[in-house]
Design a protein around this motif. Structure first.
Motif, PDB file in Angstrom:
ATOM      1  N   LYS A 195      52.586  52.039  41.378  1.00  0.00           N
ATOM      2  CA  LYS A 195      51.832  51.436  40.279  1.00  0.00           C
ATOM      3  C   LYS A 195      51.484  52.543  39.292  1.00  0.00           C
ATOM      4  CE  LYS A 195      47.609  48.963  39.112  1.00  0.00           C
ATOM      5  NZ  LYS A 195      46.490  48.161  39.599  1.00  0.00           N
ATOM      6  N   ARG A 205      43.018  43.459  31.753  1.00  0.00           N
ATOM      7  CA  ARG A 205      41.675  44.032  31.942  1.00  0.00           C
ATOM      8  C   ARG A 205      40.632  43.216  31.203  1.00  0.00           C
ATOM      9  NH1 ARG A 205      43.154  50.487  31.841  1.00  0.00           N
ATOM     10  NH2 ARG A 205      44.462  50.395  33.704  1.00  0.00           N
ATOM     11  N   GLN A 228      46.437  56.147  39.610  1.00  0.00           N
ATOM     12  CA  GLN A 228      47.694  55.474  39.286  1.00  0.00           C
ATOM     13  C   GLN A 228      48.726  56.518  38.843  1.00  0.00           C
ATOM     14  OE1 GLN A 228      46.600  52.457  36.402  1.00  0.00           O
ATOM     15  NE2 GLN A 228      45.587  51.211  37.958  1.00  0.00           N
ATOM     16  N   LYS A 255      55.254  48.381  39.485  1.00  0.00           N
ATOM     17  CA  LYS A 255      54.446  47.767  38.437  1.00  0.00           C
ATOM     18  C   LYS A 255      54.116  48.799  37.363  1.00  0.00           C
ATOM     19  CE  LYS A 255      49.870  45.965  37.795  1.00  0.00           C
ATOM     20  NZ  LYS A 255      48.590  45.714  38.349  1.00  0.00           N
ATOM     21  N   SER A 281      50.697  41.813  32.223  1.00  0.00           N
ATOM     22  CA  SER A 281      50.104  41.091  31.093  1.00  0.00           C
ATOM     23  C   SER A 281      50.605  41.584  29.732  1.00  0.00           C
ATOM     24  CB  SER A 281      48.582  41.200  31.170  1.00  0.00           C
ATOM     25  OG  SER A 281      48.172  42.561  31.152  1.00  0.00           O
ATOM     26  N   TYR A 320      53.294  35.781  34.752  1.00  0.00           N
ATOM     27  CA  TYR A 320      52.516  34.718  34.104  1.00  0.00           C
ATOM     28  C   TYR A 320      53.445  33.650  33.534  1.00  0.00           C
ATOM     29  CZ  TYR A 320      49.172  38.466  34.622  1.00  0.00           C
ATOM     30  OH  TYR A 320      48.401  39.460  35.167  1.00  0.00           O
TER      31      TYR A 320
HETATM   32  C1  PBG Z   1      43.652  45.866  39.314  1.00  0.00           C
HETATM   33  C2  PBG Z   1      44.890  45.373  38.703  1.00  0.00           C
HETATM   34  C3  PBG Z   1      45.364  45.576  37.400  1.00  0.00           C
HETATM   35  C4  PBG Z   1      46.486  44.738  37.270  1.00  0.00           C
HETATM   36  C5  PBG Z   1      46.679  44.107  38.493  1.00  0.00           C
HETATM   37  N1  PBG Z   1      45.697  44.537  39.367  1.00  0.00           N
HETATM   38  C6  PBG Z   1      44.829  46.356  36.269  1.00  0.00           C
HETATM   39  C7  PBG Z   1      44.638  47.796  36.397  1.00  0.00           C
HETATM   40  O1  PBG Z   1      45.097  48.462  37.316  1.00  0.00           O
HETATM   41  O2  PBG Z   1      43.947  48.306  35.515  1.00  0.00           O
HETATM   42  C8  PBG Z   1      47.289  44.553  36.025  1.00  0.00           C
HETATM   43  C9  PBG Z   1      48.030  43.257  35.925  1.00  0.00           C
HETATM   44  C10 PBG Z   1      48.524  42.919  34.569  1.00  0.00           C
HETATM   45  O3  PBG Z   1      48.408  43.686  33.603  1.00  0.00           O
HETATM   46  O4  PBG Z   1      49.068  41.817  34.441  1.00  0.00           O
HETATM   47  N2  PBG Z   1      43.685  47.007  40.032  1.00  0.00           N
END
Ligand code: PBG
Length: 329
Positions: A195, A205, A228, A255, A281, A320
């Motif tokens: 990730k 977020r 991350q 991801k 997203s 989505y």
């Molecule tokens: C939370 C999480 C995130 C996403 C999934 N789980 C955001 C982040 O790490 O800040 C992002 C999913 C998306 O953008 O669709 N840890």
């Protein structure tokens, strides 16, 4: 002299011919649909940053899950927006927490839909980080203990798969041990193994109210870059994935998806574990915004995008677009 013996266009001359030689076929079985569950009652509120997606309360999410299942989509991925946040994220493992209640509602209404739960503290902490803060840093090992508690409480509520998305070291081991010790031998772990610290999570977020708080001044807390992954790294993704598999992950995830198709491809060549890719997203909104502006044709662009993710080597696509794509194919 290959030409004219070889004419590649022979295999493209008609829809039937193209179907015959098609290498990648999207199936509804490939999809996971993310759902946001928010504390409250009788709620189905459009999410501004993610048009087409909604905040559901635990009592309304069952009906949505039933619709998802009726489209043939095999799984949903739940994110929780709790009624209260604190420094330790304690609503994350509450028996009457939003996700715990939602799992029960979904399981009451549908029998064949898998429930996957996001395991991460960022939606539950008042500072918005995915782990506990100690001395201006994220405390890895103390966070792992809490993530294991959270995963266990999801399993107790009936989750089929828990999906740690925090990127702490060792969290898969902590979670696997907690599940085994409590008899949840069949609850699978889908780990967000590779990730990245990505700019493409912006709309999420907002939707999950989970951005790191603006009043944190320590460099280590301004963003998620100490846990991350650095977008520039690829070998390191292989190391992350290998570790998660060794610690007990059943499915591994890359991801975001589109800017990281090379990582999906490498992982698929190297590992036998099923690979999930998260079409995040920001990817969803890029496509939608361009389509809304009349710059590209939405429906073919969705299928092309999802096909590319599968072609790169993903076995599972979290998106989505799942409901829309299910209706298209
Ligand atoms: C939370 C999480 C995130 C996403 C999934 N789980 C955001 C982040 O790490 O800040 C992002 C999913 C998306 O953008 O669709 N840890």
């Amino acid at each position: 002299m290959p030409f004219p013996q070889i004419r590649m266009r022979r295999l493209r001359k008609s829809p039937a011919m193209r179907r015959l030689v098609r290498e990648t076929t999207l199936r509804v079985d490939d999809f996971v649909y993310p759902l946001f569950v928010k504390a409250g009652e009788n709620l189905k509120a459009p999410i501004k940053s993610l048009p087409g997606c909604f905040h559901f309360s635990p009592d309304t999410i069952g009906a949505e899950a039933t619709e998802v299942a009726s489209l043939g989509i095999p799984a949903v991925l739940l994110f929780g927006l709790p009624k209260a946040k604190d420094a330790g994220g304690s609503r994350a493992w509450a028996e009457d927490g939003v996700v715990q209640l939602a799992i029960k509602q979904i399981k009451d209404k549908t029998s064949d839909l898998l429930v996957i739960t996001d395991v991460c503290l960022c939606e539950y902490t008042d500072h918005g980080h995915c782990g506990l803060i100690k001395d201006g840093k994220i405390d890895n090992d103390a966070t792992c203990e809490l993530l294991a508690k959270m995963a266990l409480s999801h399993a107790q509520a009936g989750a089929d798969i828990v999906a740690p998305s925090d990127m702490m070291d060792g969290r898969v081991k902590f979670i696997r041990e907690a599940l085994e010790a409590n008899g949840f031998h069949d609850v699978a772990i889908m780990s967000y193994a590779a990730k990245y610290a990505s700019a493409f999570y912006g709309p999420f977020r907002d939707a999950a109210e989970s951005a790191p708080a603006a009043n944190l001044h320590e460099t280590a807390l301004k963003n998620r870059k100490t846990y991350q992954m650095d977008p520039a790294n690829s070998d390191q993704a292989m190391a992350e994935i290998a570790l998660d598999i060794a610690e007990g992950a059943d499915i591994i995830m890359v991801k975001p998806a589109l800017p990281y198709l090379d990582i999906i491809c490498r992982a698929n060549e190297r590992f036998d574990t099923p690979i999930a890719a998260y079409n995040v997203s920001g990817e969803y909104m890029m496509l939608n915004s361009a389509a809304d502006a009349g710059l590209l044709d939405r429906e073919p662009a969705i299928l092309e995008t999802l096909t590319a993710i599968k072609r790169a080597g993903a076995d599972i696509i979290i998106t989505y677009f799942a409901k829309q794509a299910a209706k298209q194919i």
